[in-house]
Every structure is written in structure tokens, then in C-alpha cells.
Design an enzyme around this catalytic site. Structure first.
Site, PDB file in Angstrom:
ATOM      1  CG  ASN A  33      21.898 -32.090  35.519  1.00  0.00           C
ATOM      2  OD1 ASN A  33      22.349 -32.462  34.436  1.00  0.00           O
ATOM      3  ND2 ASN A  33      20.724 -32.472  35.971  1.00  0.00           N
ATOM      4  NE  ARG A  74      21.404 -36.676  35.542  1.00  0.00           N
ATOM      5  CZ  ARG A  74      20.451 -36.556  34.632  1.00  0.00           C
ATOM      6  NH1 ARG A  74      20.139 -35.376  34.155  1.00  0.00           N
ATOM      7  NH2 ARG A  74      19.813 -37.608  34.199  1.00  0.00           N
ATOM      8  CG  HIS A  89      15.387 -41.666  36.081  1.00  0.00           C
ATOM      9  ND1 HIS A  89      14.308 -42.152  35.397  1.00  0.00           N
ATOM     10  CD2 HIS A  89      15.590 -40.414  35.616  1.00  0.00           C
ATOM     11  CE1 HIS A  89      13.878 -41.239  34.555  1.00  0.00           C
ATOM     12  NE2 HIS A  89      14.640 -40.163  34.658  1.00  0.00           N
ATOM     13  CG  HIS A 106      12.244 -40.731  38.469  1.00  0.00           C
ATOM     14  ND1 HIS A 106      13.070 -39.986  39.295  1.00  0.00           N
ATOM     15  CD2 HIS A 106      12.069 -39.965  37.356  1.00  0.00           C
ATOM     16  CE1 HIS A 106      13.369 -38.832  38.717  1.00  0.00           C
ATOM     17  NE2 HIS A 106      12.770 -38.807  37.526  1.00  0.00           N
ATOM     18  NE  ARG A 145      13.018 -39.584  27.035  1.00  0.00           N
ATOM     19  CZ  ARG A 145      13.666 -39.523  28.170  1.00  0.00           C
ATOM     20  NH1 ARG A 145      14.105 -40.618  28.751  1.00  0.00           N
ATOM     21  NH2 ARG A 145      13.875 -38.368  28.753  1.00  0.00           N
ATOM     22  N   GLY A 151       8.244 -35.219  39.230  1.00  0.00           N
ATOM     23  CA  GLY A 151       7.148 -34.280  38.923  1.00  0.00           C
ATOM     24  C   GLY A 151       5.746 -34.882  38.958  1.00  0.00           C
ATOM     25  CD  GLU A 154      17.489 -37.049  39.923  1.00  0.00           C
ATOM     26  OE1 GLU A 154      16.507 -36.292  39.838  1.00  0.00           O
ATOM     27  OE2 GLU A 154      17.942 -37.672  38.958  1.00  0.00           O
TER      28      GLU A 154
HETATM   29  P1  AMP Z   1      10.532 -33.604  36.564  1.00  0.00           P
HETATM   30  O1  AMP Z   1      11.239 -34.222  35.388  1.00  0.00           O
HETATM   31  O2  AMP Z   1      10.621 -34.405  37.806  1.00  0.00           O
HETATM   32  O3  AMP Z   1      10.842 -32.153  36.754  1.00  0.00           O
HETATM   33  O4  AMP Z   1       8.958 -33.623  36.174  1.00  0.00           O
HETATM   34  C1  AMP Z   1       8.431 -32.810  35.177  1.00  0.00           C
HETATM   35  C2  AMP Z   1       7.038 -33.308  34.805  1.00  0.00           C
HETATM   36  O5  AMP Z   1       6.223 -33.368  35.989  1.00  0.00           O
HETATM   37  C3  AMP Z   1       6.295 -32.342  33.883  1.00  0.00           C
HETATM   38  O6  AMP Z   1       6.451 -32.698  32.541  1.00  0.00           O
HETATM   39  C4  AMP Z   1       4.845 -32.521  34.282  1.00  0.00           C
HETATM   40  O7  AMP Z   1       4.220 -33.393  33.366  1.00  0.00           O
HETATM   41  C5  AMP Z   1       4.875 -33.195  35.627  1.00  0.00           C
HETATM   42  N1  AMP Z   1       4.194 -32.399  36.666  1.00  0.00           N
HETATM   43  C6  AMP Z   1       4.693 -31.355  37.341  1.00  0.00           C
HETATM   44  N2  AMP Z   1       3.766 -30.874  38.224  1.00  0.00           N
HETATM   45  C7  AMP Z   1       2.675 -31.651  38.067  1.00  0.00           C
HETATM   46  C8  AMP Z   1       1.376 -31.668  38.655  1.00  0.00           C
HETATM   47  N3  AMP Z   1       1.027 -30.786  39.581  1.00  0.00           N
HETATM   48  N4  AMP Z   1       0.513 -32.618  38.256  1.00  0.00           N
HETATM   49  C9  AMP Z   1       0.850 -33.522  37.308  1.00  0.00           C
HETATM   50  N5  AMP Z   1       2.049 -33.549  36.713  1.00  0.00           N
HETATM   51  C10 AMP Z   1       2.954 -32.634  37.071  1.00  0.00           C
END
Ligand code: AMP
Length: 411
Positions: free
Chosen positions: A7, A91, A180, A208, A241, A331, A386
Site C-alpha cells: 500500500n 492497493r 474504502h 468505516h 476532512r 480505528g 483490507e
Molecule cells: P485507522 O485509519 O483505521 O487506522 O484509524 C485511525 C484512527 O482511529 C485514529 O485517528 C484515531 O482517531 C482512531 N482510534 C484509534 N484507537 C482508538 C481508540 N482506542 N479510541 C478512539 N479512537 C481510536
């Protein structure tokens, strides 16, 4: 059968090497700050501890060469030689209207992806650089492209057409594409498995919530609507965003503050969302700390963020005439019981009812059903993966189970 998943972002390269016999991860890592000072590689081989290698990484070619060196290195390697990489899956963010499934990469496909650079100027060029680098180092190895936009190609025109003069669609292909898709596809299929029902019979709303956020209405296995549009700026409120906005605001702000195009672009992409509202952070972990006592601005950001998701749930229930399950992923979706709670409160009339204690207890990385037993709509938390989808698609393409040109099941 080992498959490498890549990726390539504008300044990063994420990689995972899978052994497809048991889908185990032989090694994975992240090349950080490609082309910048202080570049480094975070690498984990097998179950070993994460190591960090500080090294110059001039560009994506150089970064990929360094990943290959690491995979075969004496100290941190997991394969004897590069011949043990049987295929590479990439990706790729934007495939326009050309591809509705994953395909094997050929010169014609690469040309089509270059034509989509205009739609994803930040994403497609590094994706293509990664493909070119692999072609150079592993010229005999087959490569597959797995596209963020592909899953949403089933949207009907009434869902993807903007109400602009139609010439902008006919001539410039300005329309809603959605992103996504790989994640929405993965979690919705997992939901069907958890619910023990055929995928093709279910109505699923997939949510997501990561750095970027989007939702999809998936009716009988097909995406029929999604919240991101021509670009990943439309739809939900995200970390930085803006999501849905009256387009006239952009004109007003540009005029009043004499902003150039790149400045507005920055404003909508990098300084808006929960960061813009709170003025504190784009990371939900920060904004939730001490909830609801952190600060009025943090609370407001969380409320606006969750409210937008609720609106889309209502909209997608209307689109599909109901829903069997909603799925939280990525996340925030996987980790934030506060957001899940804010989103799902008082939706009993739609059949959505979550069990507060199950919601709080859901542990990171685990799949779970957080609905009350009497809820008509199941509310699920499903970690997305993914990379695994990319590896599986690549395997199915090279083994001929998917048509190499369309990604549809081979006849
Ligand atoms: P991703 O793009 O799926 O890696 O998600 C990243 C985002 O998940 C980060 O910017 C955080 O805001 C959020 N995140 C990660 N861990 C947590 C958590 N324990 N509680 C709330 N938000 C989280």
C-alpha cells in the site's frame, strides 16, 4: 504460496507478506517519510518484536528495494530469496469506472489507472510508482490491483449522479465514486458469516470510521450507496476532512478571505472535521479523554461527528427499505464505545438497540455483537482487514478463480 501486499502512499509504504496456506503474516511493516529527512522502516518479522531501521529512502523505488532487502536479510528476513514471493497485490485508490473488481496488472490496466490520476492526484501516482518498482525488481512475478472504488461500481446512477449539468458526467466523468470499498466488502461479508445468513440475502450498513470515514448501504451483497463521493472529502465528518458541506460556503470563504485553490483544498482536507470543530485534535482518543468533561469544544466535535453518522443510518435504511445489521469498523468504529453509543442512542424505532455493557466490554481486535437480544437490527463490531482481502483477491486471480480482466468469478 507467499503473497506480498503493498500500500504505497505519498510518503509511506505499508507492506505485509502473507503465507496463504494458513493466511499467516510472515512479516509486515511501514516505510515512513519516503523521500524526506528522518526516513525509517518499522518492521516486524513473524511474531518477533518491532524493530526500527533508520535509513535514507530516496523514493518509492528505493523504499521497495529496502523492503525486499529486509525480507531476505540474515537478521530480520523471513524468506530465503525473492523467488519465494509468488505474487504481489497492490492497493490502488482510484480505478474510475473502468474496474468493478480486482484485476491482474497489465500495460493496458496501468494506462487506465494513469487516466484516473486526475481523480486521485495524491493517491494514484504513488500507487503506480510501487507497481513500477516491483516490475523492475521482480519482472516475472504477477501483480494484482485491488481498488478502493471497485466495490461501489454497483451503485445505480440515481445514487452516483450529482445534480450538475449532465455534461460534467458525460464529458468529465464527474460523479460519486466512493472509497474504502475493500473494507466495506470485507466487513459486510464477515457480518453475513457472523449472522449465519447468505450474504446475498442481507441488507447491511457498514460504517468505516478511521482517519477517513465512510458508510455504505449494501443490499444483497451490492453497494447501492456510499457516503464518500467524487473524492474522499464528501460524507461523514472525519478527523480533518469536512464531509458534507454547502458548496456555496467554499465560494464565500474564498472570496472573503482571498484564498487560493490550494488553500481551500488544505482547509477542507486538513483543517476541518473534528480537528476544525474542537481546535484540539483530529484523534478521537484525545477528544474522548475524560468524556464528557474534557471541554465543550471536544464534546461538540464528538456530537457533530456522531450525529452525521445517525443521519446516514436513517438515510440508508430508507434506501434499502430496512436493514439487518449495522457494522462498525476501523480505528474509531472498532475502539470507541462512546461514538457507538452516541450513534445508536434512541434508534429503537428503527430496531437498533445496543447493550451498553456489551458495547463497553468489546475488546480491540475482536468481533462482537453489541445489540440487545430483542433488537431487530444487529449492531456488530468487526475489525477490518483490507490487506487480507488484497492477498485473497491476488491469490484468486493468479489461480484463475477470478477473471484476470474483470475480477468477476471465472466461468
Ligand atoms: P485507522 O485509519 O483505521 O487506522 O484509524 C485511525 C484512527 O482511529 C485514529 O485517528 C484515531 O482517531 C482512531 N482510534 C484509534 N484507537 C482508538 C481508540 N482506542 N479510541 C478512539 N479512537 C481510536
Amino acid at each position: 504460496m507467499n503473497i506480498l501486499v503493498l500500500n504505497c502512499g505519498s510518503s509511506s509504504i505499508k507492506y505485509q507478506l502473507f503465507n496463504m496456506k494458513d493466511q499467516s503474516i510472515l512479516a509486515k511493516g511501514l516505510v515512513n517519510r519516503v523521500g524526506m529527512a528522518n526516513a525509517c522502516i518499522d518492521h516486524i518479522s513473524g511474531r518477533g518484536p518491532k524493530i526500527q531501521i533508520i535509513t535514507d529512502v530516496i523514493d518509492h523505488h528505493d523504499g521497495i528495494k529496502k523492503v525486499f532487502d529486509l525480507l531476505v536479510s540474515k537478521d530480520h528476513g523471513v524468506i530465503g530469496s525473492l523467488d519465494e514471493i509468488n505474487a504481489v497485490g497492490h492497493r490502488v485508490v482510484h480505478a474510475g469506472e473502468k474496474f468493478a473488481g480486482s484485476v491482474l496488472l497489465t500495460d493496458d490496466v496501468l494506462e487506465a489507472l494513469r487516466e484516473c490520476i486526475i481523480f486521485a492526484p495524491l493517491h494514484n501516482p504513488p500507487n503506480l510508482r510501487g507497481i513500477e518498482a516491483v516490475s523492475e525488481y521482480l519482472p516475472k512475478v504477477k501483480q494484482a490491483g485491488v481498488f478502493d472504488t471497485a466495490f461501489h461500481q454497483t451503485m445505480p446512477i440515481k445514487a452516483f449522479l450529482y445534480a450538475l449539468p449532465k455534461v460534467f458526467y458525460d464529458k468529465d466523468r464527474i460523479r460519486r465514486y466512493g472509497f474504502h470499498g475493500t473494507s466495506h466488502r470485507f466487513v459486510s461479508k464477515r457480518a453475513a458469516i457472523l449472522l449465519k445468513k447468505p450474504y446475498e440475502t442481507l441488507k447491511i450498513i457498514s460504517i468505516h470510521l478511521g482517519n477517513g470515514c465512510s458508510m455504505a448501504a449494501i443490499d444483497c451483497g451490492k453497494s447501492v450507496d456510499t457516503s464518500m463521493g467524487h473524492t474522499p472529502v464528501e460524507g461523514l465528518v472525519m478527523g480533518t476532512r469536512v464531509g458534507d458541506i454547502d458548496p456555496a460556503i467554499v465560494l464565500h470563504i474564498m472570496k472573503k478571505y482571498e484564498l487560493a485553490i490550494h488553500e481551500v483544498d488544505n482547509l477542507l482536507n486538513k483543517h476541518s472535521g473534528v480537528l476544525g470543530i474542537s481546535g484540539e485534535s483530529n484523534d478521537l482518543r484525545d477528544l474522548e479523554e475524560g468524556w464528557p468533561n474534557r471541554s465543550p469544544k471536544a464534546n461538540l466535535a464528538l456530537e457533530v461527528y456522531s450525529y452525521r453518522i445517525r443521519k446516514y443510518i436513517g438515510a440508508y435504511m430508507a434506501v434499502m427499505n430496512g436493514c439487518d445489521a449495522i457494522v462498525f469498523t476501523a480505528g474509531v468504529g472498532e475502539n470507541s464505545s462512546i461514538v457507538r453509543d452516541l450513534v445508536c442512542q434512541n434508534l429503537d424505532f428503527l430496531g437498533i438497540r445496543i447493550d451498553t455493557s456489551l458495547n463497553k466490554k468489546t475488546v480491540r481486535g475482536a468481533e462482537g455483537d453489541i445489540s440487545t437480544s430483542d433488537a431487530r437490527v444487529r449492531t456488530l463490531v468487526i475489525p477490518t482487514n483490507e490487506e487480507l482481502v488484497i492477498a485473497e483477491d491476488t491469490l484468486e486471480l493468479i489461480e484463475g478463480r477470478l477473471d484476470p480482466k474483470t475480477g468477476k468469478p471465472a466461468k
